[in-house]
Write a protein that holds these residues in place. Sequence first.
Motif, PDB file in Angstrom:
ATOM      1  N   THR A  34       7.976  -2.402  -0.970  1.00  0.00           N
ATOM      2  CA  THR A  34       7.341  -0.822  -1.043  1.00  0.00           C
ATOM      3  C   THR A  34       7.946   0.006  -1.924  1.00  0.00           C
ATOM      4  OG1 THR A  34       6.558  -0.828   1.112  1.00  0.00           O
ATOM      5  CG2 THR A  34       6.840   1.247   0.342  1.00  0.00           C
ATOM      6  N   ALA A  38       5.398   0.362  -5.194  1.00  0.00           N
ATOM      7  CA  ALA A  38       4.875   1.515  -5.133  1.00  0.00           C
ATOM      8  C   ALA A  38       5.790   2.740  -5.264  1.00  0.00           C
ATOM      9  CB  ALA A  38       4.284   1.723  -3.751  1.00  0.00           C
ATOM     10  N   THR A  99       2.764   5.319  -0.718  1.00  0.00           N
ATOM     11  CA  THR A  99       4.230   4.742  -0.363  1.00  0.00           C
ATOM     12  C   THR A  99       4.536   5.025   0.959  1.00  0.00           C
ATOM     13  OG1 THR A  99       4.687   5.105  -2.900  1.00  0.00           O
ATOM     14  CG2 THR A  99       6.487   4.937  -1.183  1.00  0.00           C
ATOM     15  N   ALA A 102       2.953   2.797   3.305  1.00  0.00           N
ATOM     16  CA  ALA A 102       3.332   1.513   3.391  1.00  0.00           C
ATOM     17  C   ALA A 102       4.558   1.358   3.892  1.00  0.00           C
ATOM     18  CB  ALA A 102       3.333   1.097   1.816  1.00  0.00           C
ATOM     19  N   MET A 103       5.541   2.501   3.742  1.00  0.00           N
ATOM     20  CA  MET A 103       7.052   2.453   4.548  1.00  0.00           C
ATOM     21  C   MET A 103       6.665   2.128   6.019  1.00  0.00           C
ATOM     22  SD  MET A 103       9.002   4.685   2.259  1.00  0.00           S
ATOM     23  CE  MET A 103       9.776   4.360   0.672  1.00  0.00           C
ATOM     24  N   HIS A 105       3.970   1.372   7.587  1.00  0.00           N
ATOM     25  CA  HIS A 105       3.104   0.171   7.817  1.00  0.00           C
ATOM     26  C   HIS A 105       1.865   0.798   8.722  1.00  0.00           C
ATOM     27  CE1 HIS A 105       5.915  -3.081   6.457  1.00  0.00           C
ATOM     28  NE2 HIS A 105       6.694  -2.446   7.278  1.00  0.00           N
ATOM     29  N   ASP A 109      -2.599   1.422   4.705  1.00  0.00           N
ATOM     30  CA  ASP A 109      -1.730   1.557   3.662  1.00  0.00           C
ATOM     31  C   ASP A 109      -2.101   0.686   2.462  1.00  0.00           C
ATOM     32  OD1 ASP A 109      -1.433  -0.925   5.149  1.00  0.00           O
ATOM     33  OD2 ASP A 109       0.818  -0.890   5.040  1.00  0.00           O
ATOM     34  N   LEU A 113      -2.502   1.990  -1.284  1.00  0.00           N
ATOM     35  CA  LEU A 113      -2.219   1.386  -2.371  1.00  0.00           C
ATOM     36  C   LEU A 113      -2.899   0.528  -3.504  1.00  0.00           C
ATOM     37  CD1 LEU A 113       0.703  -0.731  -0.495  1.00  0.00           C
ATOM     38  CD2 LEU A 113       1.010   0.995  -1.958  1.00  0.00           C
ATOM     39  N   ALA A 127       1.628  -1.721  -7.683  1.00  0.00           N
ATOM     40  CA  ALA A 127       0.834  -1.233  -6.375  1.00  0.00           C
ATOM     41  C   ALA A 127      -0.360  -1.779  -6.105  1.00  0.00           C
ATOM     42  CB  ALA A 127       0.444   0.294  -6.346  1.00  0.00           C
ATOM     43  N   GLU A 130       0.608  -5.195  -4.737  1.00  0.00           N
ATOM     44  CA  GLU A 130       1.049  -4.859  -3.257  1.00  0.00           C
ATOM     45  C   GLU A 130      -0.066  -4.574  -2.487  1.00  0.00           C
ATOM     46  OE1 GLU A 130       3.740  -4.827  -0.019  1.00  0.00           O
ATOM     47  OE2 GLU A 130       3.398  -5.673  -1.979  1.00  0.00           O
ATOM     48  N   ARG A 134      -0.918  -7.068   0.753  1.00  0.00           N
ATOM     49  CA  ARG A 134      -1.177  -6.704   2.043  1.00  0.00           C
ATOM     50  C   ARG A 134      -2.710  -6.933   2.554  1.00  0.00           C
ATOM     51  NH1 ARG A 134       2.540  -2.205   3.901  1.00  0.00           N
ATOM     52  NH2 ARG A 134       3.994  -2.424   2.537  1.00  0.00           N
TER      53      ARG A 134
END
Length: 143
Positions: A34, A38, A99, A102-103, A105, A109, A113, A127, A130, A134
Amino acid sequence: MSYTIGIGLWILGFPGLFLAGYRRFGALTPFGSTTWLAGLPTLAMLGWTTYCRFFWPKLHPPTWNAPSYTFVCWLYCSSYDVVWSVTAYVIALLGVVATLLAMRHQDADEYALLGFGLLALPLGLPALYEGYRRTTVRQPEEL
């Protein structure tokens, strides 16, 4: 001609720095992927948007080949129309939200992204990667 080629290579190559940083240092940094994929691109977008809006020496007339890190930035540098700068700030704000999601979860998320990555192209490539990762990687609770 060499200026245009150099700017193009810089614009397309810069997102690779975040991907390379993630590959090399991703597990060693807080929040791992992350941070690199991101958080840092979002921070770069906020910084460059502010620099372009308030400190970049404006050429008159605007040129089509100004250094631009996203397509929205290119629209601003090509016209100096403030709406494009504001749009860049809105996209960067989406990057901040993505972000944070995503941090933590959160459920959406990966889609945040992906949205930030698409809107911030080419800077948003990390991003986008990522978000795609995910959506395709099976989570431990699904195994």
